[in-house]
Design an enzyme around this catalytic site. Structure first.
Site, PDB file in Angstrom:
ATOM      1  N   LYS A 111       0.824  -1.207   0.000  1.00  0.00           N
ATOM      2  CA  LYS A 111       0.000   0.000   0.000  1.00  0.00           C
ATOM      3  C   LYS A 111       0.865   1.267   0.000  1.00  0.00           C
ATOM      4  O   LYS A 111       2.062   1.222   0.295  1.00  0.00           O
ATOM      5  CB  LYS A 111      -0.910  -0.024   1.237  1.00  0.00           C
ATOM      6  CG  LYS A 111      -1.904  -1.187   1.216  1.00  0.00           C
ATOM      7  CD  LYS A 111      -2.873  -1.096   2.383  1.00  0.00           C
ATOM      8  CE  LYS A 111      -3.919  -2.193   2.316  1.00  0.00           C
ATOM      9  NZ  LYS A 111      -4.956  -2.035   3.342  1.00  0.00           N
ATOM     10  N   TYR A 124     -12.689  -2.981  -3.107  1.00  0.00           N
ATOM     11  CA  TYR A 124     -13.205  -2.867  -1.744  1.00  0.00           C
ATOM     12  C   TYR A 124     -14.738  -2.797  -1.728  1.00  0.00           C
ATOM     13  O   TYR A 124     -15.332  -2.138  -0.861  1.00  0.00           O
ATOM     14  CB  TYR A 124     -12.606  -1.645  -1.053  1.00  0.00           C
ATOM     15  CG  TYR A 124     -11.158  -1.841  -0.612  1.00  0.00           C
ATOM     16  CD1 TYR A 124     -10.763  -2.976   0.101  1.00  0.00           C
ATOM     17  CD2 TYR A 124     -10.180  -0.881  -0.888  1.00  0.00           C
ATOM     18  CE1 TYR A 124      -9.444  -3.170   0.499  1.00  0.00           C
ATOM     19  CE2 TYR A 124      -8.850  -1.066  -0.479  1.00  0.00           C
ATOM     20  CZ  TYR A 124      -8.506  -2.210   0.212  1.00  0.00           C
ATOM     21  OH  TYR A 124      -7.199  -2.394   0.625  1.00  0.00           O
ATOM     22  N   ASN A 161      -2.132   0.018   6.741  1.00  0.00           N
ATOM     23  CA  ASN A 161      -1.650  -1.249   7.303  1.00  0.00           C
ATOM     24  C   ASN A 161      -0.765  -2.062   6.355  1.00  0.00           C
ATOM     25  O   ASN A 161      -0.776  -3.283   6.353  1.00  0.00           O
ATOM     26  CB  ASN A 161      -2.827  -2.075   7.845  1.00  0.00           C
ATOM     27  CG  ASN A 161      -3.834  -2.411   6.773  1.00  0.00           C
ATOM     28  OD1 ASN A 161      -3.652  -2.042   5.626  1.00  0.00           O
ATOM     29  ND2 ASN A 161      -4.881  -3.123   7.136  1.00  0.00           N
ATOM     30  N   HIS A 220      -2.165  -5.365   1.401  1.00  0.00           N
ATOM     31  CA  HIS A 220      -3.418  -6.081   1.168  1.00  0.00           C
ATOM     32  C   HIS A 220      -3.043  -7.492   0.770  1.00  0.00           C
ATOM     33  O   HIS A 220      -2.096  -7.688   0.011  1.00  0.00           O
ATOM     34  CB  HIS A 220      -4.226  -5.450   0.030  1.00  0.00           C
ATOM     35  CG  HIS A 220      -5.304  -6.368  -0.459  1.00  0.00           C
ATOM     36  ND1 HIS A 220      -6.517  -6.484   0.180  1.00  0.00           N
ATOM     37  CD2 HIS A 220      -5.320  -7.289  -1.469  1.00  0.00           C
ATOM     38  CE1 HIS A 220      -7.247  -7.405  -0.437  1.00  0.00           C
ATOM     39  NE2 HIS A 220      -6.539  -7.921  -1.435  1.00  0.00           N
ATOM     40  N   GLU A 255      -8.882 -11.326  -7.706  1.00  0.00           N
ATOM     41  CA  GLU A 255      -7.963 -10.200  -7.517  1.00  0.00           C
ATOM     42  C   GLU A 255      -6.730 -10.300  -8.426  1.00  0.00           C
ATOM     43  O   GLU A 255      -6.233  -9.286  -8.915  1.00  0.00           O
ATOM     44  CB  GLU A 255      -7.560 -10.105  -6.037  1.00  0.00           C
ATOM     45  CG  GLU A 255      -8.757  -9.707  -5.171  1.00  0.00           C
ATOM     46  CD  GLU A 255      -8.468  -9.662  -3.686  1.00  0.00           C
ATOM     47  OE1 GLU A 255      -7.337  -9.984  -3.271  1.00  0.00           O
ATOM     48  OE2 GLU A 255      -9.385  -9.299  -2.930  1.00  0.00           O
TER      49      GLU A 255
HETATM   50  P1  TYD Z   1     -10.762  -5.719   5.393  1.00  0.00           P
HETATM   51  O1  TYD Z   1     -11.042  -6.352   4.059  1.00  0.00           O
HETATM   52  O2  TYD Z   1     -11.798  -5.833   6.461  1.00  0.00           O
HETATM   53  O3  TYD Z   1      -9.394  -6.245   6.042  1.00  0.00           O
HETATM   54  P2  TYD Z   1      -8.079  -6.928   5.425  1.00  0.00           P
HETATM   55  O4  TYD Z   1      -7.307  -5.872   4.655  1.00  0.00           O
HETATM   56  O5  TYD Z   1      -7.304  -7.400   6.628  1.00  0.00           O
HETATM   57  O6  TYD Z   1      -8.531  -8.061   4.536  1.00  0.00           O
HETATM   58  O7  TYD Z   1     -10.510  -4.161   5.177  1.00  0.00           O
HETATM   59  C1  TYD Z   1      -9.842  -3.673   4.028  1.00  0.00           C
HETATM   60  C2  TYD Z   1      -9.055  -2.472   4.421  1.00  0.00           C
HETATM   61  O8  TYD Z   1      -9.899  -1.446   4.901  1.00  0.00           O
HETATM   62  C3  TYD Z   1      -8.059  -2.713   5.556  1.00  0.00           C
HETATM   63  O9  TYD Z   1      -6.875  -3.326   5.135  1.00  0.00           O
HETATM   64  C4  TYD Z   1      -7.862  -1.320   6.077  1.00  0.00           C
HETATM   65  C5  TYD Z   1      -9.214  -0.661   5.881  1.00  0.00           C
HETATM   66  N1  TYD Z   1     -10.002  -0.597   7.123  1.00  0.00           N
HETATM   67  C6  TYD Z   1     -10.056   0.585   7.816  1.00  0.00           C
HETATM   68  O10 TYD Z   1      -9.458   1.604   7.414  1.00  0.00           O
HETATM   69  N2  TYD Z   1     -10.788   0.648   8.986  1.00  0.00           N
HETATM   70  C7  TYD Z   1     -11.454  -0.439   9.461  1.00  0.00           C
HETATM   71  O11 TYD Z   1     -12.112  -0.341  10.540  1.00  0.00           O
HETATM   72  C8  TYD Z   1     -11.386  -1.669   8.743  1.00  0.00           C
HETATM   73  C9  TYD Z   1     -12.100  -2.906   9.246  1.00  0.00           C
HETATM   74  C10 TYD Z   1     -10.654  -1.711   7.565  1.00  0.00           C
END
Ligand code: TYD
Length: 153
Positions: A9, A49, A112, A115, A126
């Site tokens: 990211k 998303y 974070n 992905h 994907e």
């Molecule tokens: P998600 O698909 O729930 O998690 P992951 O990436 O672990 O599969 O969410 C997608 C992205 O959305 C996540 O990586 C970061 C963002 N996100 C937020 O910004 N706030 C939140 O509360 C959540 C659940 C996700």
């Protein structure tokens, strides 16, 4: 052998962690069979998303994913989808286990680092979303016997 999709990211790009995070996957034993830098847009993010449209954080998430290009990679290995999710760690970096990528490199839910596809169905969709067939390479069996042995039960 499975394939999965990983995006490094913008937080990873901005913090200069592309090499470090990529090396985590390589050192684990996953093979990069496709890799490129691309700038995402509204259209692809609405699709990628789609399960989060309507969440309060959705606009901020999208904006954060368009701040810089991302690095898209297709990783290959035995149980690659599950292994990559496992070493990526819990979504919120503040709650992710130390030793996982998110646990070691971030303090945020949104920023974070990576992905990673969460199931075989998502991985197939994907990978197609981010790579044309000709952008993925078949690296053959080279060294695979040193990375993986058959699981004999
Ligand atoms: P998600 O698909 O729930 O998690 P992951 O990436 O672990 O599969 O969410 C997608 C992205 O959305 C996540 O990586 C970061 C963002 N996100 C937020 O910004 N706030 C939140 O509360 C959540 C659940 C996700």
């Amino acid at each position: 052998m499975e394939r999965t999709l990983v995006l490094l990211k913008p937080s990873t790009v901005m913090r200069g962690l592309i090499g470090e995070v990529t090396s985590r996957f390589e050192k684990k034993g996953l093979r990069i069979v496709g890799m490129k830098m691309i700038w995402l847009n509204d259209e692809i993010l609405n699709e990628h998303y789609a399960h989060l449209v309507g969440k309060p954080f959705f606009p901020a998430l999208k904006a954060s994913m368009m701040r810089t290009p991302v690095v898209a990679m297709c990783l290959e290995g035995t149980d690659a989808i599950e292994v990559v999710r496992f070493i990526t760690g819990y979504t919120n970096g503040r709650k992710a286990e130390p030793g996982t990528i998110r646990g070691d490199y971030c303090m945020s839910n949104q920023q974070n680092i990576v992905h990673a596809s969460d199931s075989p169905t998502s991985a197939a969709i994907e990978i197609k979303r981010f790579f044309k067939p000709e952008e993925l390479y078949d690296l053959g069996d080279l060294n695979m016997d040193r990375l993986y042995a058959l699981d004999l039960s």
